[in-house]
Enzyme design. Sequence first.
Site, short mmCIF file in Angstrom:
data_model
loop_
_atom_site.label_atom_id
_atom_site.label_comp_id
_atom_site.label_asym_id
_atom_site.label_seq_id
_atom_site.Cartn_x
_atom_site.Cartn_y
_atom_site.Cartn_z
N TYR A 79 0.85 -1.21 0.00
CA TYR A 79 0.00 0.00 0.00
C TYR A 79 0.88 1.25 0.00
CZ TYR A 79 -3.66 3.31 1.23
OH TYR A 79 -4.53 4.36 1.20
N PHE A 131 -8.60 21.05 -24.11
CA PHE A 131 -9.08 19.67 -24.22
C PHE A 131 -10.33 19.58 -23.34
CE2 PHE A 131 -9.27 15.16 -23.05
CZ PHE A 131 -9.45 14.67 -24.34
N THR A 132 -11.24 18.67 -23.69
CA THR A 132 -12.55 18.63 -23.02
C THR A 132 -12.44 18.57 -21.49
OG1 THR A 132 -12.53 16.25 -23.39
CG2 THR A 132 -13.81 17.57 -24.95
N ASP A 222 0.90 19.61 -20.98
CA ASP A 222 0.08 18.40 -21.04
C ASP A 222 0.79 17.46 -22.03
OD1 ASP A 222 -1.65 16.35 -21.75
OD2 ASP A 222 -3.45 17.57 -21.65
N LYS A 265 -2.00 6.61 -23.05
CA LYS A 265 -1.64 6.76 -24.47
C LYS A 265 -0.20 6.29 -24.68
CE LYS A 265 -4.97 10.45 -24.65
NZ LYS A 265 -5.67 10.39 -25.93
N ARG A 388 -15.81 14.98 -32.48
CA ARG A 388 -15.02 16.03 -31.81
C ARG A 388 -15.44 17.35 -32.43
NH1 ARG A 388 -12.41 14.04 -27.08
NH2 ARG A 388 -14.60 14.41 -26.73
N PHE A 454 -20.93 14.76 -24.27
CA PHE A 454 -20.62 13.82 -25.34
C PHE A 454 -20.46 12.39 -24.85
CE2 PHE A 454 -16.13 13.12 -24.42
CZ PHE A 454 -15.77 14.24 -23.70
C1 LIG Z 1 -4.36 15.98 -24.44
C2 LIG Z 1 -5.12 15.22 -23.40
N1 LIG Z 1 -5.11 15.66 -22.14
C3 LIG Z 1 -5.79 15.01 -21.18
C4 LIG Z 1 -6.51 13.87 -21.46
C5 LIG Z 1 -7.29 13.18 -20.37
O1 LIG Z 1 -6.68 11.99 -20.07
P1 LIG Z 1 -7.52 10.74 -19.47
O2 LIG Z 1 -8.44 10.27 -20.54
O3 LIG Z 1 -6.47 9.74 -19.11
O4 LIG Z 1 -8.24 11.24 -18.29
C6 LIG Z 1 -6.54 13.39 -22.76
C7 LIG Z 1 -7.33 12.20 -23.09
O5 LIG Z 1 -7.64 11.88 -24.21
C8 LIG Z 1 -5.83 14.09 -23.77
O6 LIG Z 1 -5.83 13.69 -25.04
#
Ligand SMILES: Cc1ncc(COP(=O)(O)O)c(C=O)c1O
Length: 480
Positions: A79, A131-132, A222, A265, A388, A454
């Site tokens: 842990y 990003f979303t 990021d 990724k 998208r 979405f």
């Molecule tokens: C550029 C970017 N930042 C953040 C994220 C969020 O990551 P996660 O899906 O692991 O939460 C993504 C996910 O697609 C992404 O493409």
Amino acid sequence: MSIKLSSGKEIPIEMHKTRMVQKVRLSPVEERLKAIEEAGYNTFLLKTKDIFLDMLTDSGVNAMSDNQFAALMKVDDAYAGSMTFYELAEAVEDILGLKHVMNVHQGRAAEHLIAKVFAKPGDIVPTNYHFTTTKAHIELAGAAVLEIYMDEALKTKSTYLFKGNMDPQKLRNAIKKYGKDKIAFVRMELTANLLGGQPFSMENLKEIRRICTEHRIILVLDGSLICENAYLIRQREKGYGNKTVAEIVKEICSLGDLFYMSGRKNTCVRGGLIATNNQELFDKIKPWLPVYEGFFTYGGMSMREIGAMAVGMREMVDPDVAGCAVEQIKYFVKRLDETGVPVVTPPGGLACHLDAMKFLPHVPQSQYPAGALAAALYIVSGIRSMERGTISMDRDKEGKEVFADLELTRIALPRRVYTISHIEYAIDRINWLYKNRNLIKGLKFVSEPPVLRFFLGKLEALDNWEKDFSEAFKKELGDY
Ligand SMILES: Cc1ncc(COP(=O)(O)O)c(C=O)c1O
């Protein structure tokens, strides 16, 4: 890598062999039609039993290497104080050049912690593009995202090689306008996802670094798609052709104050991390980790995944790993571009993107062309892609629709999963779609969640266009 055949044709070639497989099934078009209706025309809501090629995302669905599978078995499950975590920390220092690291359960958890600690109500976060999930966390912290991209970024057909660049002059203007104390941090996203997987250049990053240093503003990277950006810098930027992907990755990381990534990724696992050389910034985030994620040496991830991440971290800078999706995407985009299908150019990382506004000019943005195109692609091929565009934007505080800058249908290439014959099949069905595009109409929401709609929202086809559309497909190509 790509290889030139004796005919002169260039094809992406897999620098790995397949030793474990997962069976897939191509269901007949009638079944696909039923499945997309049940999923509310939202490809996220399809079940994998109904999917032939899952090109929804590159996240958490990449093929792991033999060494990563071995690492899953050989972990220290403690842990607290697990040595597997320290193996990852060593890999992060070797590969990213960053001394302090904490795991989080996935990329958006890193965004949550960074927004929580550094963004206050009324603050601004300039970024090369949102990003979303990033936008959602920044807005939930009461701050706002300010997109500062180059004018070229929104031109889907372009020869500009670094559409992910931030416009330095616009950043200077924004700092002047809002005052540096209102800027929570500047965020640079590598291989900018919603611009169609477009990289920024090292020159641009250095310029943004200089501006942030001058004004003492934190620069957050990021790095969820860092390796594709590094691979494209190596191919496209003057002075980087002789550098390795590993060297470029390290140089990128040396230019940020805080780095975070979704590990789903590039490292081909399910998790994420925050890393930095800045002890002070690290110490501000660290106390919140056990509150939201888990103890410091696992941060919400399973130890097995951390073990595989340590291996994936070292493997991700191998050019055959960093470049495998990039080379497939280059081939995919070039073939569609040659037949006049509107695709995002130049090809980037992550996916082949269709420009739905040019593909379906008769479908207004209020009827979600990118979502309609994703549904149509599924009906004719069993390929799952992702919308998208405007569906991926949430409504504003007054409930008004926020139209996206771009309406993209994203056909992602998970790393080391699909082969050239899969891509050939996708190209063929997209060409069929393009020829029959007039049969595709728009969508309307029937159930709409207030945040990140979405993911779970449901829609229906306007005027039941799916009926004539699927009939036309059957008439020409039969059930499959
Ligand atoms: C550029 C970017 N930042 C953040 C994220 C969020 O990551 P996660 O899906 O692991 O939460 C993504 C996910 O697609 C992404 O493409």
